[in-house]
Design a protein around this motif. Structure first.
Motif, PDB file in Angstrom:
ATOM      1  N   GLU A  63      -4.376   3.387   2.795  1.00  0.00           N
ATOM      2  CA  GLU A  63      -5.560   3.798   2.049  1.00  0.00           C
ATOM      3  C   GLU A  63      -5.195   4.325   0.670  1.00  0.00           C
ATOM      4  O   GLU A  63      -4.104   4.861   0.476  1.00  0.00           O
ATOM      5  N   ASP A  64      -6.147   4.207  -0.257  1.00  0.00           N
ATOM      6  CA  ASP A  64      -5.987   4.782  -1.580  1.00  0.00           C
ATOM      7  C   ASP A  64      -5.883   6.301  -1.434  1.00  0.00           C
ATOM      8  O   ASP A  64      -6.632   6.915  -0.676  1.00  0.00           O
ATOM      9  N   LYS A  65      -4.938   6.907  -2.159  1.00  0.00           N
ATOM     10  CA  LYS A  65      -4.697   8.357  -2.048  1.00  0.00           C
ATOM     11  C   LYS A  65      -5.897   9.190  -2.454  1.00  0.00           C
ATOM     12  O   LYS A  65      -6.140  10.243  -1.894  1.00  0.00           O
ATOM     13  N   ILE A  66      -6.648   8.726  -3.447  1.00  0.00           N
ATOM     14  CA  ILE A  66      -7.740   9.529  -3.994  1.00  0.00           C
ATOM     15  C   ILE A  66      -9.074   9.196  -3.333  1.00  0.00           C
ATOM     16  O   ILE A  66      -9.752  10.066  -2.805  1.00  0.00           O
ATOM     17  N   SER A  67      -9.452   7.910  -3.327  1.00  0.00           N
ATOM     18  CA  SER A  67     -10.770   7.535  -2.817  1.00  0.00           C
ATOM     19  C   SER A  67     -10.796   7.358  -1.303  1.00  0.00           C
ATOM     20  O   SER A  67     -11.863   7.397  -0.696  1.00  0.00           O
ATOM     21  N   GLY A  68      -9.635   7.118  -0.680  1.00  0.00           N
ATOM     22  CA  GLY A  68      -9.604   6.859   0.756  1.00  0.00           C
ATOM     23  C   GLY A  68      -9.983   5.435   1.110  1.00  0.00           C
ATOM     24  O   GLY A  68     -10.081   5.082   2.279  1.00  0.00           O
ATOM     25  N   GLU A  69     -10.220   4.607   0.084  1.00  0.00           N
ATOM     26  CA  GLU A  69     -10.613   3.214   0.325  1.00  0.00           C
ATOM     27  C   GLU A  69      -9.485   2.469   1.035  1.00  0.00           C
ATOM     28  O   GLU A  69      -8.320   2.591   0.695  1.00  0.00           O
ATOM     29  N   LEU A  70      -9.872   1.676   2.035  1.00  0.00           N
ATOM     30  CA  LEU A  70      -8.900   0.927   2.829  1.00  0.00           C
ATOM     31  C   LEU A  70      -8.276  -0.194   2.006  1.00  0.00           C
ATOM     32  O   LEU A  70      -8.975  -1.021   1.443  1.00  0.00           O
ATOM     33  N   PHE A  71      -6.963  -0.208   1.920  1.00  0.00           N
ATOM     34  CA  PHE A  71      -6.216  -1.274   1.238  1.00  0.00           C
ATOM     35  C   PHE A  71      -5.861  -2.375   2.234  1.00  0.00           C
ATOM     36  O   PHE A  71      -6.041  -3.549   1.965  1.00  0.00           O
ATOM     37  N   ALA A  72      -5.349  -1.990   3.394  1.00  0.00           N
ATOM     38  CA  ALA A  72      -4.977  -2.953   4.429  1.00  0.00           C
ATOM     39  C   ALA A  72      -4.899  -2.222   5.758  1.00  0.00           C
ATOM     40  O   ALA A  72      -4.737  -1.003   5.807  1.00  0.00           O
ATOM     41  N   GLN A  73      -5.004  -3.002   6.824  1.00  0.00           N
ATOM     42  CA  GLN A  73      -4.955  -2.430   8.165  1.00  0.00           C
ATOM     43  C   GLN A  73      -4.145  -3.339   9.075  1.00  0.00           C
ATOM     44  O   GLN A  73      -4.249  -4.557   8.989  1.00  0.00           O
ATOM     45  N   ALA A  74      -3.364  -2.738   9.953  1.00  0.00           N
ATOM     46  CA  ALA A  74      -2.554  -3.493  10.910  1.00  0.00           C
ATOM     47  C   ALA A  74      -2.857  -3.005  12.319  1.00  0.00           C
ATOM     48  O   ALA A  74      -2.470  -1.898  12.680  1.00  0.00           O
ATOM     49  N   PRO A  75      -3.571  -3.814  13.116  1.00  0.00           N
ATOM     50  CA  PRO A  75      -3.758  -3.430  14.513  1.00  0.00           C
ATOM     51  C   PRO A  75      -2.449  -3.644  15.288  1.00  0.00           C
ATOM     52  O   PRO A  75      -1.829  -4.697  15.171  1.00  0.00           O
ATOM     53  N   VAL A  76      -2.029  -2.637  16.026  1.00  0.00           N
ATOM     54  CA  VAL A  76      -0.781  -2.715  16.790  1.00  0.00           C
ATOM     55  C   VAL A  76      -1.148  -2.607  18.265  1.00  0.00           C
ATOM     56  O   VAL A  76      -1.591  -1.553  18.716  1.00  0.00           O
ATOM     57  N   GLU A  77      -0.972  -3.712  18.994  1.00  0.00           N
ATOM     58  CA  GLU A  77      -1.350  -3.735  20.407  1.00  0.00           C
ATOM     59  C   GLU A  77      -0.193  -3.437  21.334  1.00  0.00           C
ATOM     60  O   GLU A  77      -0.403  -3.117  22.499  1.00  0.00           O
ATOM     61  N   GLU A  78       1.036  -3.552  20.829  1.00  0.00           N
ATOM     62  CA  GLU A  78       2.205  -3.181  21.607  1.00  0.00           C
ATOM     63  C   GLU A  78       3.317  -2.777  20.643  1.00  0.00           C
ATOM     64  O   GLU A  78       3.355  -3.233  19.504  1.00  0.00           O
TER      65      GLU A  78
END
Length: 135
Positions: A63-78
């Motif tokens: 996430e962006d440090k200031i706005s908290g806007e999501l830059f990328a996400q990685a779902p980890v199932e294992e």
């Protein structure tokens, strides 16, 4: 009983204020990935990392440090698994498989300036999956 993805609460496992993201070269073979092959002195993005869990799946959110806007996400199932791998030459760098809402994925490198932050990140994931396997 909650249905998949509905009414499950999200818990925060770990928050790190500073993480660097790197474009990584395509894997030439099945040999181990080395962070030394990345441009470590010139990250492609920097921000905050939040590791959350919903049910048995952990999510690494950049996430962006200031706005908290999501830059990328990685779902980890294992863990360990394809979604998050360690590199062979450092304990501070990892490879993440990020995914967008359409299911497209890409591999990126992430790194921490502090070895303690990398340790906390690793332990948060290990603890989550140890707990998830027991429940």
């Amino acid at each position: 009983m909650a249905t998949e993805g509905q009414s499950e609460y999200e818990s925060i496992l770990c928050v790190k204020p500073e993480v660097n993201v790197y474009r990584i070269p395509p894997r030439a073979s099945n040999r181990a990935i080395r962070a030394a092959d990345w441009k470590l002195d010139a990250p492609d993005w920097s921000g905050r990392m939040r590791v959350t869990a919903r049910g048995k799946v952990a999510y690494v959110k950049l996430e962006d440090k200031i706005s908290g806007e999501l830059f990328a996400q990685a779902p980890v199932e294992e863990y360990p698994g394809i979604a998050m791998e360690t590199v062979s030459d450092s304990s501070r760098y990892f490879v993440l498989r990020i995914q967008d809402d359409n299911g497209r994925s890409a591999f990126i490198g992430i790194g921490f300036g502090d070895r303690g932050d990398a340790f906390d990140f690793n332990v948060a994931l290990q603890d989550h999956f140890k707990y998830a396997a027991a429940s």
